[in-house]
Design a protein around this motif. Structure first.
Motif, short mmCIF file in Angstrom:
data_model
loop_
_atom_site.label_atom_id
_atom_site.label_comp_id
_atom_site.label_asym_id
_atom_site.label_seq_id
_atom_site.Cartn_x
_atom_site.Cartn_y
_atom_site.Cartn_z
N GLU A 443 58.52 42.10 41.32
CA GLU A 443 59.38 43.10 40.68
C GLU A 443 60.85 42.83 41.02
OE1 GLU A 443 61.46 46.41 39.28
OE2 GLU A 443 59.53 45.62 38.64
N LEU A 444 61.11 42.64 42.31
CA LEU A 444 62.47 42.35 42.76
C LEU A 444 62.94 41.00 42.23
CD1 LEU A 444 64.99 42.72 44.60
CD2 LEU A 444 63.65 41.56 46.37
N ALA A 445 62.07 39.97 42.33
CA ALA A 445 62.47 38.63 41.90
C ALA A 445 62.84 38.62 40.43
CB ALA A 445 61.33 37.65 42.17
N GLY A 446 62.10 39.36 39.60
CA GLY A 446 62.42 39.41 38.18
C GLY A 446 63.75 40.09 37.92
N ALA A 447 63.98 41.22 38.59
CA ALA A 447 65.23 41.95 38.39
C ALA A 447 66.42 41.13 38.87
CB ALA A 447 65.18 43.27 39.14
N TYR A 448 66.28 40.46 40.00
CA TYR A 448 67.37 39.63 40.54
C TYR A 448 67.60 38.41 39.66
CZ TYR A 448 69.79 36.45 43.76
OH TYR A 448 70.68 35.58 44.32
N GLY A 449 66.50 37.79 39.19
CA GLY A 449 66.64 36.62 38.32
C GLY A 449 67.39 36.95 37.05
N LEU A 450 67.10 38.11 36.46
CA LEU A 450 67.79 38.52 35.24
C LEU A 450 69.28 38.71 35.49
CD1 LEU A 450 67.83 39.38 32.30
CD2 LEU A 450 67.19 41.69 33.03
N ARG A 451 69.63 39.33 36.61
CA ARG A 451 71.06 39.54 36.90
C ARG A 451 71.78 38.22 37.18
NH1 ARG A 451 67.83 43.63 35.88
NH2 ARG A 451 69.14 45.33 35.09
#
Length: 589
Positions: A443-451
């Motif tokens: 969940e965190l990795a996806g949100a950080y990757g998008l940013r």
């Protein structure tokens, strides 16, 4: 042996009590560790009670003395009406539990604060068993060591929670009260019992591999603070407790390693999830192999939409007992993210707001409340209140981080708020720190990757996002839209359309705007017309000022320009001056 499975034992005659120097050295080791998840005031709290105890003044350690001498409270402080010290003591107990489960597994001295008291105990590990030494209190105050509080915060969710919102609506919370949990200041969350993995091969190497994998899995699970990982079942477990057991079997044949794991529901023994992990053992790669396999197991079990949360959601979909309402409320956040219905978002926010009132130290609820505000802001349900919405998101995120500085969900919320404020560098720094704490949180990795991608680091960010999506057990509807964005900026518009079509049928206005740009690039004018009509009816402000909407999400002018190209091709009127101002080729870098 970790403190997670520590039993209540007395002093062993053959073991000398730890010296004051040993205890102070251990205190410093804890206070400087990133795995001791507590704010500065709690670090001072711990230092104060340890130093007072070593000085022989344990009988003077009371809530009043802590409040006045550590927290700077005035002489009017009343511990009967102000629970500040009790709340902070609970947080210290949980932080110590986490520390000894992760970084302090092999530390020689164990410092703990028994529940119901503020006077710490100091224990020296000997023969894998800690000897308990009551170091300071007067004899009349001596009390047996009790099991530590093992209830850290959680965020959990699952795609199976379709009916949770309706169930919660029929089960009112108790505002301002924690009676539903028997007086606890923490809500109920699932407990995960990790049993020692079984060695099926019976060799020295396979036995070491089984022990090593068990330790690695426990360490990785401890980074997911939304569950309670323990290494021994609690004989005092109540019938209403939601507990699962993680079991594993290790087989090593030559260079081939096979780990079979399964998640068992303790209430009836049913297997709710199982998987097999095969690896080829290369010379000198034992530690790396164990780390890689344990990371995959812990992520699949404990992440949002993972096995524990899907199993819990399936149970709570049928009924939500009072003592599990707060936990169920956090599940509804994940179930409704991506919904286009403003009422759905408001219902989730109301539920999370009630939870934060009932459990004001529940960092996960504060983090998810912040993220719900960010979601509403992104979807532009009420543009007139966007500034106030971002302020609310910031306040909730700040509260979450203050409560749990190393909780990756709290840090994720902080990252999202900073990014939407335009503080991109600060946002990415927080995201990188959170990912270092728990690289297995998809969940965190996806949100950080998008940013990362939206900041211009498209290749790095989209790779991280893609990997996170591949490892996630559930479809969030958020990753799909993000991957559609990545495909659009890679020039693969057909793939972008496939991804965006996987988003929930009632896609948010922001997702529909992206779809409109994709359809424009593909020359699908009829479908583009349908999307324009929907936006004109349901989100006129978004379509009337696409430049403002794009600038909110895409920070680089050249990226905005590339979206303008697609929107223009889809028949959206983009003012020439705004189009030229964005300018640039929009090349991926």
């Amino acid at each position: 042996m970790t403190t997670g499975d520590q039993q209540d034992v007395g002093v062993e005659a053959s073991t000398s009590p730890p010296s004051s120097a040993d205890v102070l050295a251990q205190l410093e080791r804890i206070r400087l560790s990133a795995e001791f998840d507590a704010p500065d005031r709690d670090r001072k709290f711990l230092a104060y009670v340890v130093e007072e105890t070593l000085a022989g003044r344990g009988d003077r350690i009371k809530a009043y003395s802590i409040a006045t001498e550590v927290f700077g409270r005035g002489s009017s402080f009343d511990p009967q009406t102000d629970p500040a010290v009790r709340i902070e003591a609970g947080r210290i107990r949980r932080a110590l539990e986490r520390y000894y489960l992760v970084a302090g597994r092999n530390d020689p001295i164990v410092i703990s604060m028994p529940k119901g008291a503020y006077v710490p105990t100091f224990e020296r590990r000997a023969d894998n068993r800690p000897a308990t030494v009551k170091a300071s209190a007067a004899p009349s105050q001596e009390m047996p060591l009790s099991r530590r509080d093992r209830r850290p915060v959680m965020f959990g969710a699952a795609a199976l929670v379709c009916g949770l919102a309706g169930l919660l609506a029929g089960l009112p919370f108790l505002p301002g009260s924690n009676a539903a949990t028997g007086g606890s200041d923490r809500p109920n969350i699932p407990k995960l019992i990790v049993t020692p993995f079984e060695d099926l091969s019976g060799t020295r190497q396979s036995a070491m591999m089984a022990r090593g994998l068990t330790d690695e899995v426990v360490g990785n699970l401890a980074r997911f603070k939304e569950i309670v990982p323990v290494t021994r079942d609690d004989p005092a477990r109540k019938p209403g407790d939601r507990a699962y057991a993680l079991e594993g079997r290790v087989r090593l044949e030559g260079e081939r390693l096979r780990l079979v794991v399964r998640l068992v529901q303790r209430s009836d023994g049913s297997v709710v999830w199982a998987n097999t992990y095969d690896e080829r053992l290369q010379s000198g790669e034992v530690i790396d192999l164990q780390a890689r396999t344990a990371a995959a197991v812990s992520s699949a079990v404990a992440e949002p939409y993972g096995a524990v949360f899907q199993a819990s959601a399936a149970e709570l979909r049928r009924s939500v007992p009072k003592e599990w309402q707060a936990y169920a409320c956090t599940l509804t956040y994940y179930d409704h993210r991506g919904d286009a219905d403003p009422q759905s978002h408001r219902s989730v926010q109301d539920c999370l707001q009630r939870t934060t009132r009932q459990f004001p130290t529940y960092a996960t609820a504060w983090a998810l409340l912040s993220m719900s505000y960010v979601d509403a802001l992104r979807n532009r349900f009420d543009p007139a209140t966007s500034t106030g919405m971002l302020a609310l998101a910031g306040e909730a995120a700040a509260r979450a981080v203050d409560l749990a500085p190393l909780d990756v969900r709290a840090l994720e919320a902080q990252m999202l708020v900073l990014f939407d404020r335009g503080e991109v560098d600060a946002a990415l720094a927080v995201g990188a720190r959170a990912l270092a704490i728990n690289p297995n949180d998809t969940e965190l990795a996806g949100a950080y990757g998008l940013r990362l991608a939206l900041s211009g680091e498209w290749e790095t960010g989209c790779k991280l996002l893609s990997d996170a999506t591949a490892r996630s057990l559930g479809q969030t509807g958020v990753f799909e839209a993000a991957l559609a964005t990545c495909s659009y900026f890679a020039g693969d518009y057909a793939a972008a359309e496939r991804w965006v079509r996987l988003v929930k049928p009632d896609a948010s206005p922001a997702d529909r705007l992206l779809l409109l740009a994709i359809l424009g690039k593909l020359g699908k004018t009829d479908e583009a017309r349908q999307q324009r009509q929907w936006l004109e009816t349901n989100a006129p402000a978004l379509l009337g000022d696409p430049g403002q909407a794009l600038a909110f999400q895409f920070r680089r002018p050249e990226d905005q320009h590339r979206l303008f190209d697609g929107l223009r091709a889809a028949g959206v009127p983009v003012p020439e001056a705004e189009y030229q101002q964005a300018g640039g080729a929009g090349a991926i870098r």
